[in-house]
Design a protein around this motif. Structure first.
Motif, PDB file in Angstrom:
ATOM      1  N   ARG A  88      43.824  47.054  34.771  1.00 28.67           N
ATOM      2  CA  ARG A  88      44.392  45.846  34.154  1.00 28.67           C
ATOM      3  C   ARG A  88      43.339  44.741  34.096  1.00 28.67           C
ATOM      4  O   ARG A  88      43.163  44.092  33.070  1.00 28.67           O
ATOM      5  CB  ARG A  88      45.615  45.400  34.955  1.00 28.67           C
ATOM      6  N   GLU A  89      42.633  44.546  35.182  1.00 31.21           N
ATOM      7  CA  GLU A  89      41.657  43.461  35.259  1.00 31.21           C
ATOM      8  C   GLU A  89      40.461  43.696  34.334  1.00 31.21           C
ATOM      9  O   GLU A  89      39.864  42.750  33.848  1.00 31.21           O
ATOM     10  CB  GLU A  89      41.198  43.282  36.706  1.00 31.21           C
ATOM     11  N   SER A  91      40.586  45.303  31.435  1.00 29.48           N
ATOM     12  CA  SER A  91      41.086  45.748  30.132  1.00 29.48           C
ATOM     13  C   SER A  91      40.226  45.258  28.973  1.00 29.48           C
ATOM     14  O   SER A  91      40.238  45.862  27.900  1.00 29.48           O
ATOM     15  CB  SER A  91      42.537  45.319  29.941  1.00 29.48           C
ATOM     16  N   THR A 124      39.525  39.351  34.442  1.00 28.97           N
ATOM     17  CA  THR A 124      40.823  39.118  33.815  1.00 28.97           C
ATOM     18  C   THR A 124      40.696  38.152  32.643  1.00 28.97           C
ATOM     19  O   THR A 124      40.159  37.057  32.783  1.00 28.97           O
ATOM     20  CB  THR A 124      41.830  38.578  34.847  1.00 28.97           C
TER      21      THR A 124
END
Length: 169
Positions: A88-89, A91, A124
């Protein structure tokens, strides 16, 4: 002490038995010293209290503690398999063209050779190009300046991860 205003995730964290709370903190940051300092501050009345404790603990980490914390982070562009936080971080690198991914691999290796550890940045919300540019810029840092930059970036990552913990329903 918790109140009706305490977010549910924070209330759950405050109520965890010590080993479980330590495991949750270790998922946030691989530094044992950081995790123990946050554990010792429980219970937290507000999320801001938890974030302030995190910042204070991060500021107190020595060189070995920072190395331990960095060891918990994979290189940018290569999130750890099975680690949803890492994926997620990072992405911003997922949709990056192959040329940029190859460039990041080379830059990561050069950075590791220069500083002796993984390039650590709060990824992020950043694009692949922004991550490349940050890495390129930081290659010119002195080791001392880079250590403090890493400390700041770790603090940002920890706050984001703690916010996810606090906001969990």
């Amino acid at each position: 002490m918790t109140s009706a205003a305490t977010p549910p995730g924070l209330a759950r964290f405050n109520a965890l038995e010590e080993p479980a709370a330590l495991a949750v903190l270790h998922e946030t940051c691989a530094s044992t010293a950081w995790a123990r300092r946050l554990l010792a501050g429980r219970p937290y009345a507000t999320a801001d209290d938890l974030y302030a404790a995190s910042d204070t603990a991060m500021g107190g980490l020595g060189a070995a503690d920072l190395r331990e914390a960095m060891a918990g982070h994979p290189p940018i562009g290569r999130p750890r398999p099975g680690d949803p936080a890492s994926a997620r971080e990072q992405s911003g690198m997922t949709a990056a063209p192959d040329r940029l991914k190859a460039e990041m691999l080379e830059l990561n290796l050069a950075y590791q050779e220069r500083f002796g550890h993984v390039f650590l940045v709060c990824a992020t919300g950043r694009t692949g190009e922004q991550l490349r540019d940050a890495l390129t810029e930081r290659m010119g840092n002195t080791p001392e300046r880079e250590r403090e930059t890493v400390r700041t970036e770790l603090g940002r990552i920890n706050r984001i991860r703690l916010a996810r913990l606090v906001d969990e329903d």
